[in-house]
Enzyme design. Structure first.
Site, mmCIF file in Angstrom:
data_model
loop_
_atom_site.group_PDB
_atom_site.id
_atom_site.type_symbol
_atom_site.label_atom_id
_atom_site.label_comp_id
_atom_site.label_asym_id
_atom_site.label_seq_id
_atom_site.Cartn_x
_atom_site.Cartn_y
_atom_site.Cartn_z
ATOM 1 N N TYR A 439 0.815 -1.222 0.000
ATOM 2 C CA TYR A 439 0.000 0.000 0.000
ATOM 3 C C TYR A 439 0.847 1.269 0.000
ATOM 4 O O TYR A 439 2.052 1.232 0.188
ATOM 5 C CB TYR A 439 -1.047 0.007 1.099
ATOM 6 C CG TYR A 439 -0.661 -0.112 2.545
ATOM 7 C CD1 TYR A 439 0.621 0.105 3.021
ATOM 8 C CD2 TYR A 439 -1.647 -0.444 3.491
ATOM 9 C CE1 TYR A 439 0.924 0.000 4.363
ATOM 10 C CE2 TYR A 439 -1.353 -0.553 4.839
ATOM 11 C CZ TYR A 439 -0.070 -0.328 5.262
ATOM 12 O OH TYR A 439 0.207 -0.446 6.602
ATOM 13 N N GLU A 440 0.173 2.381 -0.265
ATOM 14 C CA GLU A 440 0.799 3.692 -0.500
ATOM 15 C C GLU A 440 1.759 3.648 -1.694
ATOM 16 O O GLU A 440 2.783 4.324 -1.719
ATOM 17 C CB GLU A 440 1.535 4.201 0.749
ATOM 18 C CG GLU A 440 0.690 4.240 1.990
ATOM 19 C CD GLU A 440 -0.647 4.937 1.783
ATOM 20 O OE1 GLU A 440 -0.775 5.757 0.856
ATOM 21 O OE2 GLU A 440 -1.580 4.645 2.537
#
Length: 595
Positions: A439-440
Site C-alpha cells: 500500500y501507499e
C-alpha cells in the site's frame, strides 16, 4: 509469549550522537525541544507502547474488526487504548500549535511512531491516517476549512482517512469515477465507491473526515481532472457540533492476511456533502502531500515490525536449547546448547539487527532533513533538505518495508516450527509486514518514481544531495586506519551506484523500458549504499565514544554490527549492480503468450 521493549538506548544514539539532535533547538520554533524535554517524552511513549498498545496486539489480531447493522467495531480494548492515547496528547505531537498541536520535531515523532508500529501496527493505522489528513488539510485547505476541522483532528476527537482507490483502479488514479457536483452553497455533492480504505470506519472517534479524490463536471481526462474533497462521516454545524449522517457508509470490511485490527473498508458516498481542498483539478497535488507523509510512515512500519521481530528472535535463541556447538559444548549443565551458539542462527540474528539499526539511522536522518526543510531560515538550505527528502522517500518506503518483511521471515526461521505456530507471535509479524510492501504505492511503483521522477528532476539536483555528502565522507575517511574497513566497502558500493545511475539515465532516455526494468534493482542498490553510509558513520561515532569514555558494550556492538553489514550484507550491492547493467532485454523480449 511475545515481548517488546522500546529500544530507547539506540534511539538516543541515533538522535543525539549520530544526527546531532541537540542542534535542532537552533531551528525556529524548536528552541524548547532540548534533551530535557525530548527524552522524558520518549520514555512516556515507551511506557504507553509497552504497557497499553502491545498487550492488545495479538488479541486484536485474533478478534479483528466487525461490521454489524452498519456499525464498525474495533477489537476489545482498542477504544479504551485510543482514549488514553488521545488524552495523552499523542495525536498532536508533531502538529502545529496554531491548531492545538505540540509542535515537536518530525525526528522525535518518527521515533515515537516506530514504537507504536512495533507495539501494535493495526492500532497505529488509526492515528497515522489522521495525521496524513491533517498534513494535507493544513497545507492546502482554506483558512475557513482549517479553522473548522483541524482543531478536532489534531486533538484526536475526530479521525481522518485518504480515499483514493476504486474497484477498477488503484495506482492509475486517472481512471477514477467518483464524481462531485457543485451545490448552491459552495459545497459539493460527492458520489462514488472507494475500496481498501484504511481506518475507513470505526468506533474510536465521534467523526471521521474523509479526503476523497473525485472528478467534477467537465473535468479534463486523467489525473489532470481530479479534485480533492473533505467529506465528513457526519455533518457538522457552524458551532462545531456533530450532527446527522452525511451520506457516507461502510459497505463492507475486508478480511485480510494481516493488520486485522485495522478496519479496511469499502466506503460508499451517496451525494455526501464535501468541500474542495486546494484548487479544482489540482487534487493530486494536495493528495501527494498526504501520500508522501504516508510513504515515510509506511517505511517506519517496516522498521517497527523488524525491531519487534528481532527482539523476540533473540529472546527465543537464548532460551531454546538444541544440539551442541560445532566448536564444543557451551552449556554443559544443560541437555543441549542454546541455539544462539549456532553459526546460521547468529547469521540470521545479525542480519535482523544490522538491517533494523541501519534503517533506524536512515529514517531518523530523513526526518531530521524534513525538519530542516520546513524550519531553516535559509531558503537554499531548506531547498537542499527538501530535495534530499524527496529523493529518499521512495527509497525508504520500498527498502525499509522489503527489509521489514525479510526480518520478520527470518524471525520465523529462528523459531523453526514454533515460528509457524500462532501463539508464539512471530507469524503475525510476517502477515502484518506484508501489506507495507503494497500500500501507499507498491514497492515497484516506488522504484519507478525514483528512476522516472526523482532521478532526472532538475537535471539530477536531488541526486547531488546524497552523492556529494557521501563522496566527501569517503574522501575524508578512506585512509583512516580504523574506519578503512568500513569506508572502503562503502566506496566500492558508491562507485557501483554512480555507474548504475549513469546507465539507467542513458538507457532510459533512449528506451523507457530499460529504466523500468532496472528500477527495482537500482533502488535496492541505492538503499544498500545509503545503509552502508549510515553504518560507516555509526562506526566512527562509536570509536570516538570508546576513545573518550573507555569500554562500553553498546559501542562495541555497534562496531561489530557495522563490520557484519559490510562483510555479509553489502556484497548484495554487487549483484544488484550486475542486474542493472545487464539491461532489460531478458525481461521485455520474453514472449507475452509464453507466460
Amino acid at each position: 509469549m511475545p515481548i517488546y521493549k522500546a529500544p530507547l538506548r539506540d534511539m538516543r544514539f541515533v538522535l543525539y550522537e549520530l544526527h546531532g539532535g541537540e542542534a535542532m533547538t537552533e531551528l525556529p520554533g524548536f528552541e524548547d525541544f532540548g534533551r530535557d524535554l525530548v527524552e522524558p517524552v520518549l520514555d512516556e511513549a515507551a511506557k504507553l507502547c509497552e504497557q497499553v498498545l502491545f498487550p492488545l496486539n495479538r488479541s486484536g489480531d485474533e478478534e479483528g474488526c466487525t461490521l454489524a447493522n452498519g456499525v464498525v467495531s474495533t477489537p476489545k480494548g482498542f477504544k479504551e487504548a485510543y482514549d488514553r492515547f488521545r488524552d495523552g496528547g499523542w495525536t498532536s505531537i508533531s502538529c502545529d500549535p496554531a491548531w492545538g498541536g505540540q509542535g515537536f520535531p518530525n525526528v522525535v515523532s518518527t521515533l515515537v511512531e516506530e514504537m507504536i508500529c512495533s507495539a501494535n501496527l493495526s492500532f497505529g493505522m488509526y492515528p497515522g491516517l489522521s495525521h496524513g489528513a491533517y498534513n494535507a488539510l493544513a497545507r492546502h485547505g482554506t483558512e475557513a476549512l482549517k479553522e473548522k476541522w483541524l482543531p478536532k483532528l489534531v486533538a484526536g476527537e475526530w479521525a481522518g482517512t485518504m480515499c483514493l482507490t476504486e474497484p477498477h483502479c488503484g495506482t492509475d488514479l486517472g481512471l477514477i469515477r467518483t464524481r462531485a457536483e457543485p451545490k448552491d452553497d459552495g459545497s459539493w455533492a460527492v458520489t462514488g465507491t472507494k475500496i481498501f480504505i484504511s481506518a475507513g470506519d470505526h468506533d474510536l472517534t465521534d467523526n471521521i473526515l474523509h479526503l476523497v479524490l473525485a472528478r467534477t463536471p467537465g473535468a479534463p481526462k486523467g489525473i489532470k481532472g481530479i479534485s480533492l474533497f473533505l467529506v465528513p462521516k457526519y455533518a457538522v454545524g457552524d458551532d462545531g457540533a456533530v450532527g446527522g449522517p452525511n451520506g457516507v457508509t461502510c459497505g463492507s470490511i475486508e478480511h485480510k492476511m494481516g493488520i486485522k485490527a485495522s478496519s479496511t473498508c469499502v466506503m460508499n458516498f451517496d451525494g455526501a456533502t464535501g468541500w474542495l481542498i486546494g484548487e479544482r483539478h489540482k487534487g493530486m497535488r494536495a493528495m501527494f502531500t498526504m501520500m508522501n507523509t504516508a510513504r515515510l510512515g509506511v517505511a517506519i512500519q517496516g522498521l517497527g515490525i523488524a525491531e519487534v521481530s528481532y527482539q523476540n528472535a533473540v529472546a527465543y535463541a537464548r532460551d531454546r536449547i538444541q544440539g551442541r556447538s560445532l566448536s564444543g559444548t557451551k552449556a554443559p549443565d544443560k541437555a543441549a546448547d542454546p541455539i544462539l551458539v549456532h553459526p546460521d542462527v547468529r547469521r540470521m540474528l545479525l542480519t535482523q539487527r544490522a538491517y533494523t539499526e541501519g534503517c533506524r539511522a536512515l529514517a531518523a536522518g530523513i526526518a531530521r532533513e524534513l525538519d530542516v526543510s520546513q524550519r531553516h531560515p535559509d531558503p537554499k538550505v531548506r531547498q537542499a533538505a527538501e530535495d534530499y527528502v524527496a529523493l529518499m522517500t521512495p527509497i525508504a518506503k520500498a527498502m525499509m518495508t522489503d527489509l521489514g518483511s525479510e526480518v520478520a521471515n527470518l524471525g520465523v526461521q529462528v523459531y523453526g516450527g514454533h515460528g509457524f505456530i500462532r501463539e508464539w507471535g512471530q507469524e503475525q509479524y510476517v502477515r502484518d509486514a506484508r501489506i507495507t510492501q503494497i500500500y501507499e504505492g507498491t514497492n515497484g511503483v516506488q522504484a519507478l518514481d525514483l528512476v522516472g521522477r526523482k532521478m532526472p528532476a532538475d537535471a539530477g539536483r536531488a541526486l547531488r544531495r546524497f552523492f556529494h555528502p557521501v563522496q566527501a565522507f569517503i574522501e575524508a575517511k578512506v585512509e583512516d586506519e580504523r574506519l578503512g574497513v568500513f569506508v572502503q566497502p562503502l566506496a566500492k558500493a558508491f562507485v557501483r551506484l554512480q555507474q548504475a545511475t549513469a546507465q539507467v539515465a542513458r538507457a532510459g532516455l533512449a528506451r523507457p523500458d530499460e529504466a523500468g526494468a532496472a528500477a527495482t534493482d537500482y533502488l535496492k542498490l541505492f538503499g544498500l549504499t545509503a545503509l552502508a553510509h549510515q553504518w560507516a558513520r555509526m562506526a566512527e561515532v562509536a570509536y570516538a565514544r570508546l576513545d573518550a569514555d573507555g569500554p562500553d558494550t553498546f559501542y562495541e556492538a555497534k562496531i561489530a554490527t557495522a563490520r557484519f553489514f559490510m562483510d555479509r550484507l553489502l556484497p548484495e550491492s554487487s549483484a544488484r549492480f550486475s542486474a542493472v547493467m545487464a539491461g532489460g532485454r531478458s525481461i521485455m523480449e520474453f514472449p507475452d503468450d509464453a507466460f
